[in-house]
Design an enzyme around this catalytic site. Sequence first.
Site, PDB file in Angstrom:
ATOM      1  N   LYS A   9       0.828  -1.214   0.000  1.00  0.00           N
ATOM      2  CA  LYS A   9       0.000   0.000   0.000  1.00  0.00           C
ATOM      3  C   LYS A   9       0.863   1.265   0.000  1.00  0.00           C
ATOM      4  O   LYS A   9       2.066   1.208   0.267  1.00  0.00           O
ATOM      5  CB  LYS A   9      -0.923  -0.032   1.230  1.00  0.00           C
ATOM      6  CG  LYS A   9      -2.010  -1.122   1.161  1.00  0.00           C
ATOM      7  CD  LYS A   9      -2.887  -1.082   2.398  1.00  0.00           C
ATOM      8  CE  LYS A   9      -3.982  -2.148   2.348  1.00  0.00           C
ATOM      9  NZ  LYS A   9      -4.836  -2.115   3.568  1.00  0.00           N
ATOM     10  N   TYR A  50     -12.225  -2.927  -3.491  1.00  0.00           N
ATOM     11  CA  TYR A  50     -12.774  -2.919  -2.132  1.00  0.00           C
ATOM     12  C   TYR A  50     -14.300  -2.940  -2.111  1.00  0.00           C
ATOM     13  O   TYR A  50     -14.915  -2.534  -1.132  1.00  0.00           O
ATOM     14  CB  TYR A  50     -12.233  -1.715  -1.361  1.00  0.00           C
ATOM     15  CG  TYR A  50     -10.830  -1.933  -0.840  1.00  0.00           C
ATOM     16  CD1 TYR A  50     -10.536  -3.019  -0.005  1.00  0.00           C
ATOM     17  CD2 TYR A  50      -9.794  -1.046  -1.150  1.00  0.00           C
ATOM     18  CE1 TYR A  50      -9.257  -3.222   0.495  1.00  0.00           C
ATOM     19  CE2 TYR A  50      -8.510  -1.249  -0.642  1.00  0.00           C
ATOM     20  CZ  TYR A  50      -8.254  -2.336   0.179  1.00  0.00           C
ATOM     21  OH  TYR A  50      -6.989  -2.534   0.678  1.00  0.00           O
ATOM     22  N   ASN A 113      -1.845   0.093   7.061  1.00  0.00           N
ATOM     23  CA  ASN A 113      -1.229  -1.159   7.500  1.00  0.00           C
ATOM     24  C   ASN A 113      -0.360  -1.855   6.459  1.00  0.00           C
ATOM     25  O   ASN A 113      -0.332  -3.078   6.380  1.00  0.00           O
ATOM     26  CB  ASN A 113      -2.343  -2.083   7.995  1.00  0.00           C
ATOM     27  CG  ASN A 113      -3.392  -2.345   6.921  1.00  0.00           C
ATOM     28  OD1 ASN A 113      -3.239  -1.931   5.780  1.00  0.00           O
ATOM     29  ND2 ASN A 113      -4.464  -3.051   7.278  1.00  0.00           N
ATOM     30  N   HIS A 116      -2.014  -5.216   1.408  1.00  0.00           N
ATOM     31  CA  HIS A 116      -3.227  -6.015   1.222  1.00  0.00           C
ATOM     32  C   HIS A 116      -2.786  -7.403   0.758  1.00  0.00           C
ATOM     33  O   HIS A 116      -1.829  -7.516  -0.003  1.00  0.00           O
ATOM     34  CB  HIS A 116      -4.117  -5.390   0.136  1.00  0.00           C
ATOM     35  CG  HIS A 116      -5.142  -6.360  -0.381  1.00  0.00           C
ATOM     36  ND1 HIS A 116      -6.359  -6.540   0.233  1.00  0.00           N
ATOM     37  CD2 HIS A 116      -5.105  -7.251  -1.417  1.00  0.00           C
ATOM     38  CE1 HIS A 116      -7.047  -7.482  -0.417  1.00  0.00           C
ATOM     39  NE2 HIS A 116      -6.297  -7.925  -1.423  1.00  0.00           N
ATOM     40  N   GLU A 127      -9.491 -11.270  -7.517  1.00  0.00           N
ATOM     41  CA  GLU A 127      -8.613 -10.094  -7.448  1.00  0.00           C
ATOM     42  C   GLU A 127      -7.541 -10.123  -8.538  1.00  0.00           C
ATOM     43  O   GLU A 127      -7.252  -9.094  -9.157  1.00  0.00           O
ATOM     44  CB  GLU A 127      -7.954 -10.019  -6.063  1.00  0.00           C
ATOM     45  CG  GLU A 127      -8.947  -9.638  -4.961  1.00  0.00           C
ATOM     46  CD  GLU A 127      -8.362  -9.670  -3.557  1.00  0.00           C
ATOM     47  OE1 GLU A 127      -9.087  -9.337  -2.612  1.00  0.00           O
ATOM     48  OE2 GLU A 127      -7.179 -10.030  -3.396  1.00  0.00           O
TER      49      GLU A 127
END
Length: 218
Positions: A9, A50, A113, A116, A127
């Site tokens: 990320k 998402y 965080n 992913h 995905e």
Amino acid sequence: MERSLVIIKPDATVRRRIGALVIKALMDRDLKVVAFKEMNVPDSLAKLHYDVHKDKPFFPWLIDFISSAPVITMILEGENAIEDIRDALGATFVQKADSSSLRGKYGVWAGINIAHASDAPDTATKEIMLWKEEGGLEETDDAQEMALDYIRKYSANKRDYTSEIRNTVNTAIEREDTSEDVLQRLIDLLSKDAEDITEEEINNLARVVFDYIKEEVE
Ligand code: CDP
Ligand code: MG
């Protein structure tokens, strides 16, 4: 053999050394890189990726976060890859992640965080298809080498500023300080290892972290 879609990320791509250390930690688990791409995520793709969270209160923030600055998208392959990568990352919330996990070591705060990773075989398949079709992700013979080059290029970079960034966020929340000084401090810290990242992207990411602080304080 199993495949997982992994996204480093913006918080771990802008901090180049952190991104390199995360990729290295995953490759050290005997995972093979079959696709590797640094890219900016268009809003439309972020929303599709998402989609399961579209009704959650954090959804608009999450879309801003993932599209704030570049990410590195990878397909990783290995035995038990999906669970193995989720184990390596640790719990979703940084404060809840074990201190030995990658999110525990390098995560910034709460949902900021570092990565992913697909959570099950069917979501991994979906995905991977989505990022190939909408994100231009391609399987290439040199993907493993590209990842190794990235690690070589950035893991020797400057030191790790995770604790300073966490302190800035923690202190601001404790003091309910949402002044522009906090935003500026985040920009300064996120700039330290942001090789080849534009000023606008650093500002976007700092703003997203700052928005999280404001949310906590309000
Ligand atoms: O990423 P992971 O699968 O571990 O968690 P998720 O529950 O699927 O949520 C997706 C992402 O949304 C997280 O990784 C966080 O970045 C963010 N999130 C958040 O900011 N606040 C929450 N309460 C839950 C998730
Ligand atoms: Mg998830």
